[in-house]
Scaffold this motif. Sequence first.
Motif, mmCIF file in Angstrom:
data_model
loop_
_atom_site.group_PDB
_atom_site.id
_atom_site.type_symbol
_atom_site.label_atom_id
_atom_site.label_comp_id
_atom_site.label_asym_id
_atom_site.label_seq_id
_atom_site.Cartn_x
_atom_site.Cartn_y
_atom_site.Cartn_z
ATOM 1 N N LEU A 122 0.821 -1.213 0.000
ATOM 2 C CA LEU A 122 0.000 0.000 0.000
ATOM 3 C C LEU A 122 0.856 1.265 0.000
ATOM 4 N N GLN A 123 1.992 1.203 0.680
ATOM 5 C CA GLN A 123 2.764 2.437 0.865
ATOM 6 C C GLN A 123 4.014 2.492 -0.033
ATOM 7 N N ARG A 124 4.075 1.630 -1.057
ATOM 8 C CA ARG A 124 5.172 1.803 -2.026
ATOM 9 C C ARG A 124 4.644 2.549 -3.235
ATOM 10 N N GLN A 125 3.995 3.661 -2.941
ATOM 11 C CA GLN A 125 3.321 4.485 -3.944
ATOM 12 C C GLN A 125 3.880 5.892 -3.875
ATOM 13 N N PRO A 126 3.872 6.624 -4.999
ATOM 14 C CA PRO A 126 4.349 8.008 -4.950
ATOM 15 C C PRO A 126 3.694 8.819 -3.832
ATOM 16 N N GLN A 127 2.379 8.604 -3.624
ATOM 17 C CA GLN A 127 1.677 9.370 -2.571
ATOM 18 C C GLN A 127 1.489 8.533 -1.302
ATOM 19 N N ALA A 128 2.517 7.755 -0.965
ATOM 20 C CA ALA A 128 2.390 6.793 0.135
ATOM 21 C C ALA A 128 1.972 7.429 1.456
ATOM 22 N N ASN B 111 13.748 -4.599 -11.366
ATOM 23 C CA ASN B 111 14.307 -3.320 -10.914
ATOM 24 C C ASN B 111 15.134 -2.595 -11.967
ATOM 25 N N VAL B 112 15.340 -3.233 -13.111
ATOM 26 C CA VAL B 112 15.988 -2.519 -14.210
ATOM 27 C C VAL B 112 15.034 -1.426 -14.733
ATOM 28 N N LEU B 113 13.752 -1.584 -14.403
ATOM 29 C CA LEU B 113 12.735 -0.614 -14.853
ATOM 30 C C LEU B 113 12.381 0.395 -13.773
ATOM 31 N N ASN B 114 13.012 0.268 -12.616
ATOM 32 C CA ASN B 114 12.625 1.081 -11.456
ATOM 33 C C ASN B 114 13.528 2.310 -11.328
ATOM 34 N N PRO B 115 12.971 3.503 -11.564
ATOM 35 C CA PRO B 115 13.810 4.702 -11.521
ATOM 36 C C PRO B 115 14.158 5.159 -10.106
ATOM 37 N N GLY B 116 13.596 4.508 -9.089
ATOM 38 C CA GLY B 116 13.930 4.901 -7.715
ATOM 39 C C GLY B 116 13.233 6.171 -7.282
ATOM 40 N N GLU B 117 12.026 6.369 -7.785
ATOM 41 C CA GLU B 117 11.261 7.551 -7.362
ATOM 42 C C GLU B 117 10.938 7.448 -5.878
ATOM 43 N N LYS B 118 10.964 8.621 -5.206
ATOM 44 C CA LYS B 118 10.700 8.624 -3.768
ATOM 45 C C LYS B 118 9.229 8.876 -3.474
ATOM 46 N N ASP C 297 6.151 10.541 -1.113
ATOM 47 C CA ASP C 297 5.924 11.922 -0.659
ATOM 48 C C ASP C 297 6.352 12.128 0.790
ATOM 49 N N LEU C 298 6.796 11.077 1.454
ATOM 50 C CA LEU C 298 7.184 11.158 2.863
ATOM 51 C C LEU C 298 8.347 10.198 3.080
ATOM 52 N N ALA C 299 9.390 10.663 3.761
ATOM 53 C CA ALA C 299 10.452 9.789 4.269
ATOM 54 C C ALA C 299 11.406 9.205 3.216
ATOM 55 N N GLU C 300 11.401 9.754 2.009
ATOM 56 C CA GLU C 300 12.367 9.339 0.991
ATOM 57 C C GLU C 300 12.395 7.836 0.784
ATOM 58 N N SER C 301 11.217 7.250 0.795
ATOM 59 C CA SER C 301 11.104 5.808 0.696
ATOM 60 C C SER C 301 10.800 5.402 -0.749
ATOM 61 N N SER C 302 10.756 4.102 -0.977
ATOM 62 C CA SER C 302 10.611 3.585 -2.337
ATOM 63 C C SER C 302 9.171 3.665 -2.839
ATOM 64 N N ALA C 303 9.005 4.237 -4.024
ATOM 65 C CA ALA C 303 7.680 4.309 -4.661
ATOM 66 C C ALA C 303 7.616 3.312 -5.815
ATOM 67 N N VAL C 304 8.134 2.112 -5.561
ATOM 68 C CA VAL C 304 8.322 1.152 -6.651
ATOM 69 C C VAL C 304 7.015 0.723 -7.313
ATOM 70 N N HIS C 305 5.892 0.764 -6.582
ATOM 71 C CA HIS C 305 4.634 0.364 -7.226
ATOM 72 C C HIS C 305 4.023 1.497 -8.061
ATOM 73 N N GLY C 306 4.789 2.576 -8.230
ATOM 74 C CA GLY C 306 4.308 3.657 -9.089
ATOM 75 C C GLY C 306 4.989 3.689 -10.451
ATOM 76 N N VAL C 307 5.829 2.698 -10.730
ATOM 77 C CA VAL C 307 6.605 2.705 -11.979
ATOM 78 C C VAL C 307 5.683 2.525 -13.193
ATOM 79 N N LEU C 308 5.956 3.267 -14.261
ATOM 80 C CA LEU C 308 5.194 3.133 -15.502
ATOM 81 C C LEU C 308 6.075 2.512 -16.589
ATOM 82 N N VAL C 309 5.480 1.660 -17.407
ATOM 83 C CA VAL C 309 6.228 1.029 -18.504
ATOM 84 C C VAL C 309 5.380 0.979 -19.761
#
Length: 679
Positions: free
Chosen positions: A304-310, A652-659, A661-673
């Motif tokens: 739930l919280q691996r989202q850009p707006q986590a 993770n070759v597709l994961n840009p490492g976007e953070k 909105d809180l705590a500089e954490s991983s937003a990996v479930h927000g990746v677009l392809v």
Amino acid sequence: MGPGMTTTRIKTTCPRDCYDACGIVVLKKEGRISKVLGDPEHERSRGALCAKCALAYNGVWQDPSVRLLEPLRRSGPKGSGQFVPVSWDEALDDIANHLQSVLGQGSGSSIFHTHYTGTCSLIAGNMPNRFFNRLGATEVDPDTVCNKAGHEALKLMFGNSFGGFDPRTADETQCLLIWGANPSASAPHIHKHWLSGLKKHASLIVVDPIAHDTAQLADIHLQPQPGTDAVLAYGLLHVLKERGMLDEAFIAASVQGWEQIQDEIRRCTPAHVAAITGVDAALLERAAGLYGAGRSLLWMGQGLQRQPQAGNIMRAVALLPTATGNIGKSGSGFFFMNAFPDRGVDMDMLCGTALRSGPINTVSHMDLVEALVEPERCRVLFTWNNNIAASNPRQTDLRQALAREEIFHVALDLFHTDTTRYADYVLPAASFLEFDDLVVSYFDYTVSAQVKAAEPLGQSLPNQEIFRRLALRLGLSDEALYESDAELIASLLVQMGVDESFASLSSKGTIPWRETPVLHFQDGCFPTPSGKVQVAASEWVAAGQPEFPQASSDMPPAPGLYRLLSPADVWLMNSSYGNDERIRTRLGAQKAWIHPDEMLRNGFAEGQRIQLSNASGALVLDIHGSDRVPRQVVLLPKGRWLSHEAANANVNVLNPGEKTDLAESSAVHGVLVRLDALS
Ligand SMILES: Nc1nc2c(c(=O)[nH]1)N[C@H]1C(S)=C(S)[C@@H](COP(=O)(O)OP(=O)(O)OC[C@H]3O[C@@H](n4cnc5c(=O)[nH]c(N)nc54)[C@H](O)[C@@H]3O)O[C@H]1N2
Ligand SMILES: Nc1nc2c(c(=O)[nH]1)N[C@H]1C(S)=C(S)[C@@H](COP(=O)(O)OP(=O)(O)OC[C@H]3O[C@@H](n4cnc5c(=O)[nH]c(N)nc54)[C@H](O)[C@@H]3O)O[C@H]1N2
Ligand code: SF4
Ligand SMILES: [Mo]
């Protein structure tokens, strides 16, 4: 049966990063491990390990042809995989010399270390931090690759993210709402036993874009588009409010900022929410009715919280127990992670905070590549208990950074992984079957013994012992760096208030931490600055969040783009076991799933090789249709070993490492392809 054939039985505990924390029985014949099994007396495992561990713990975990048996020194270019065996003395002396030269120049902070959850046992997972704290090293903040956003959000809102509902109180619940977790993969025994038990007297609601096995078990499955959960949560609040199902007394007494969210609640009608989330309005109303009627539990998953707006999502979803007063009463509450600081473990003592000479330097996993490529910033890198080449974002950039000759890299692992390939020294770690430790489940309020069942394979050593020996080479005199496992176990048991010796705990395997169920916030007090649940507060603003949670969501992917979800794989534990032959057979070739309509729309045949790509990279794999996956989403579970894949890469070759909105954490479930057929 002759004396040589005597079978001994040792109880121990699985210390992996898993909600289940299974009890294990190790059978030994003639002094050797003959089988690793689930403990029939353990409430979760009930005599069976999960399918992956049943194979791996009886496979690679004990296989001397796969395990690292001795220290290795690099003998070719970085990443070439060329190593020669060396003695521990040679390895430790050389590593100590490198550290001395960096420390001599006063640049302790240019010593970096990354670590996470290879083993989550208390000592092997934490004590090495003492060594790094003493050196003034930079810690790559472990939780930023997993769940830091969720922890921070719950801490800001309730004052504590480490203590959730006690599963024992579930007998008194009428409804369990699982939001963004997939126990059928990430907590297989909880899915199989606990959930089916609970379903006999309570309803189950699952909110997840994927119709996984736990969602299939649910009475109601709400299937929102990823990243739209805050709007969905507000939609549920709208219905609860309309039906008079809010706990006004609890809100008046214990909630700060309630009035500020009234406009958001008002505008999130079921029809509005359906248009944004894709969740049917009538189903949403039914779910609200069930959650609002009874004592209800909320399980907030890591997905739930691996989202850009986590941060915003977590606070919006956490409004549900807040609004309905499902807090502090048996059979109610929320759960994110019942972590060990909540059981009395003194983390400062365990990690040696007092050994620091100043504030700790940290960097987010999302910024690791920058730190590694900046000249002089990182001169020494230790990787222990994790496999960053497989698990971290920006896989291609990270591998290039790890290949830099300027960085002196020491890696500790049980296996030669995609990360250890880049190291200057690879040090063999002992497995959890080979030393004593303590395990604290992050679901159940229990304390368990990890019991040595065999000698370490080859010359391998537990993590903590490797750092004790390295401290000695550096001539460090702080006693805390040398505390023995037995001493530590004894003081940790005291800290947790466990009135038993380790020997006694070992004979039982697992014991309850407290005889009676733990009830958080029972007294209506919250350890926040206001003493209340902080729905709106200046602390949120200071953390870079809006003052109150917003009914906002991510935009749907632009035409031709898909949202990539890469949650836990049933057959892997993060990247662990990706090198086990029998598991690899079950995994088959790397593959992704999309909705059957999307297969048609793209003209893909079942199993066709296609390319997933974005600005970060590209991955070629087989595509399959599945009606468990919603439109505009691609499902590709995490954890493949790069070196075992034809693509020499994983998701993770597709994961840009976007953070987040809180705590500089991983937003990996927000990746677009985008998806393209290969011509
Ligand atoms: N795309 C994508 N990427 C993700 C995620 C995702 O959802 N999607 N999830 C993220 C999450 S939640 C996490 S927690 C991270 C996890 O990522 P990592 O922390 O890298 O976890 P593992 O890949 O399991 O790596 C653990 C390593 O520790 C080793 N190990 C096991 N026991 C010991 C021991 O006793 N000592 C030592 N030294 N080593 C040991 C194992 O062999 C293994 O190589 O991955 C993250 N990466
Ligand atoms: N078999 C196995 N077990 C594991 C692990 C493993 O790799 N394999 N990893 C361990 C680790 S490190 C962790 S952190 C936990 C993680 O375990 P969980 O807490 O179950 O989290 P995830 O597996 O990351 O994702 C759970 C669900 O979140 C959903 N999800 C993704 N985006 C959204 C969204 O926007 N909204 C909603 N509502 N749901 C969303 C995904 O579809 C997925 O089904 O599992 C642990 N257990
Ligand atoms: S990984 Fe989880 S399910 Fe598997 S044996 Fe360990 S605790 Fe049990
Ligand atoms: Mo995780």
